[in-house]
Design a protein around this motif. Structure first.
Motif, mmCIF file in Angstrom:
data_model
loop_
_atom_site.group_PDB
_atom_site.id
_atom_site.type_symbol
_atom_site.label_atom_id
_atom_site.label_comp_id
_atom_site.label_asym_id
_atom_site.label_seq_id
_atom_site.Cartn_x
_atom_site.Cartn_y
_atom_site.Cartn_z
ATOM 1 N N HIS A 1 0.827 -1.213 0.000
ATOM 2 C CA HIS A 1 0.000 0.000 0.000
ATOM 3 C C HIS A 1 0.859 1.260 0.000
ATOM 4 C CE1 HIS A 1 -3.741 2.174 0.613
ATOM 5 N NE2 HIS A 1 -3.166 2.845 1.598
ATOM 6 N N LEU A 2 1.837 1.322 0.901
ATOM 7 C CA LEU A 2 2.691 2.508 0.959
ATOM 8 C C LEU A 2 3.578 2.638 -0.280
ATOM 9 C CD1 LEU A 2 3.716 2.669 4.725
ATOM 10 C CD2 LEU A 2 2.089 4.111 3.496
ATOM 11 N N SER A 3 3.986 1.515 -0.834
ATOM 12 C CA SER A 3 4.793 1.561 -2.064
ATOM 13 C C SER A 3 4.007 2.195 -3.206
ATOM 14 C CB SER A 3 5.243 0.159 -2.460
ATOM 15 O OG SER A 3 6.144 -0.345 -1.510
ATOM 16 N N ARG A 4 2.730 1.875 -3.299
ATOM 17 C CA ARG A 4 1.892 2.482 -4.350
ATOM 18 C C ARG A 4 1.768 3.985 -4.141
ATOM 19 N NH1 ARG A 4 -2.950 -1.981 -4.651
ATOM 20 N NH2 ARG A 4 -1.749 -3.566 -5.761
ATOM 21 N N ILE A 5 1.597 4.395 -2.883
ATOM 22 C CA ILE A 5 1.498 5.826 -2.585
ATOM 23 C C ILE A 5 2.805 6.523 -2.960
ATOM 24 C CG2 ILE A 5 1.335 7.510 -0.700
ATOM 25 C CD1 ILE A 5 -0.602 5.489 0.668
ATOM 26 N N ILE A 6 3.937 5.931 -2.580
ATOM 27 C CA ILE A 6 5.244 6.507 -2.897
ATOM 28 C C ILE A 6 5.452 6.568 -4.403
ATOM 29 C CG2 ILE A 6 7.743 6.129 -2.750
ATOM 30 C CD1 ILE A 6 7.153 4.922 0.096
ATOM 31 N N ASP A 7 5.108 5.491 -5.106
ATOM 32 C CA ASP A 7 5.275 5.465 -6.560
ATOM 33 C C ASP A 7 4.449 6.556 -7.239
ATOM 34 O OD1 ASP A 7 6.980 3.330 -6.311
ATOM 35 O OD2 ASP A 7 5.524 1.822 -6.960
ATOM 36 N N GLU A 8 3.241 6.768 -6.733
ATOM 37 C CA GLU A 8 2.368 7.751 -7.362
ATOM 38 C C GLU A 8 2.779 9.190 -7.037
ATOM 39 O OE1 GLU A 8 -2.368 8.654 -7.701
ATOM 40 O OE2 GLU A 8 -1.658 6.588 -7.684
ATOM 41 N N LEU A 9 3.189 9.440 -5.801
ATOM 42 C CA LEU A 9 3.526 10.802 -5.395
ATOM 43 C C LEU A 9 5.005 11.139 -5.563
ATOM 44 C CD1 LEU A 9 1.421 11.129 -2.130
ATOM 45 C CD2 LEU A 9 0.879 12.006 -4.408
ATOM 46 N N GLY A 10 5.863 10.149 -5.418
ATOM 47 C CA GLY A 10 7.302 10.376 -5.479
ATOM 48 C C GLY A 10 7.862 10.713 -4.113
ATOM 49 N N MET A 11 9.100 10.330 -3.891
ATOM 50 C CA MET A 11 9.733 10.525 -2.587
ATOM 51 C C MET A 11 9.939 11.999 -2.248
ATOM 52 S SD MET A 11 9.928 7.984 -0.674
ATOM 53 C CE MET A 11 10.892 8.749 0.627
ATOM 54 N N GLU A 12 10.127 12.850 -3.248
ATOM 55 C CA GLU A 12 10.329 14.267 -2.960
ATOM 56 C C GLU A 12 9.094 14.839 -2.251
ATOM 57 O OE1 GLU A 12 11.276 18.496 -5.192
ATOM 58 O OE2 GLU A 12 11.649 16.636 -6.275
ATOM 59 N N LYS A 13 7.910 14.554 -2.782
ATOM 60 C CA LYS A 13 6.681 15.039 -2.147
ATOM 61 C C LYS A 13 6.464 14.384 -0.787
ATOM 62 C CE LYS A 13 3.791 16.439 -6.020
ATOM 63 N NZ LYS A 13 2.533 16.162 -6.744
ATOM 64 N N ILE A 14 6.766 13.106 -0.686
ATOM 65 C CA ILE A 14 6.602 12.395 0.588
ATOM 66 C C ILE A 14 7.508 13.023 1.648
ATOM 67 C CG2 ILE A 14 6.923 10.194 1.796
ATOM 68 C CD1 ILE A 14 4.526 10.081 -0.062
ATOM 69 N N ASN A 15 8.756 13.290 1.284
ATOM 70 C CA ASN A 15 9.693 13.907 2.230
ATOM 71 C C ASN A 15 9.246 15.313 2.628
ATOM 72 O OD1 ASN A 15 11.522 11.790 2.644
ATOM 73 N ND2 ASN A 15 12.602 12.273 0.747
ATOM 74 N N GLN A 16 8.722 16.078 1.677
ATOM 75 C CA GLN A 16 8.199 17.404 1.998
ATOM 76 C C GLN A 16 7.037 17.291 2.979
ATOM 77 O OE1 GLN A 16 7.180 18.909 -1.876
ATOM 78 N NE2 GLN A 16 9.244 19.722 -2.263
#
Length: 152
Positions: free
Chosen positions: A110-125
């Motif tokens: 589940h989290l991998s799909r979220i990361i793939d869709e949003l990208g790590m840059e947005k997740i880190n922000q």
């Protein structure tokens, strides 16, 4: 200072954008069987009901109810402590271990799909901003209204 329009915008957006389904699942996990499974998995050995209650920050009565359900589902087993028969030790069954692995795999997917869709840059922000908001919220605690305060 923020005006009422700013407050309403931020408040409504937080409610609107809150990942409700993910939070509900995590809340269920944190408050119940999933949390006990995590405590047992983290411990890597037998633990007592009191140990679980302390780790989860809930009453031993709440944990006892959960343990009863978990025994019925064959997720855990109870056994007497080798040194003191009055102490009941809790450990995972193979089904409990398999369940933990299954849940872990689902969360990763589940989290991998979220990361793939949003990208790590947005997740880190998002993470950085969430941490900043938490720090400010902890520093700037509102006073409880008088009617909520204990009157002894």
């Amino acid at each position: 200072m923020a005006d009422i329009a700013d407050f309403e915008l931020v408040f409504n957006k937080l409610i609107e954008t809150q990942p409700k389904e993910l939070n509900e699942r995590m809340s269920d996990t944190n408050a119940g069987i999933g949390a006990v499974l995590k405590v047992l998995d983290d411990a890597k050995c037998e633990v007592t009901c009191g140990d679980i209650a302390k780790k989860m920050n809930v009453s031993t009565a709440r944990v006892a109810v959960l343990l009863k359900k978990m025994v019925a589902k064959d997720l855990i087993k109870r056994s007497a402590d080798s040194c003191d028969a009055r102490i009941v030790c809790i450990s995972l069954t193979q089904k409990g271990k398999d369940t933990i692995n299954e849940v872990r795999d689902l969360i990763i997917e589940h989290l991998s799909r979220i990361i793939d869709e949003l990208g790590m840059e947005k997740i880190n922000q998002f993470i950085e901003l969430s941490e900043e908001i938490r720090e400010v919220a902890l520093r700037v605690k509102p006073q409880a209204p008088d009617f909520l305060k204990d009157k002894k």
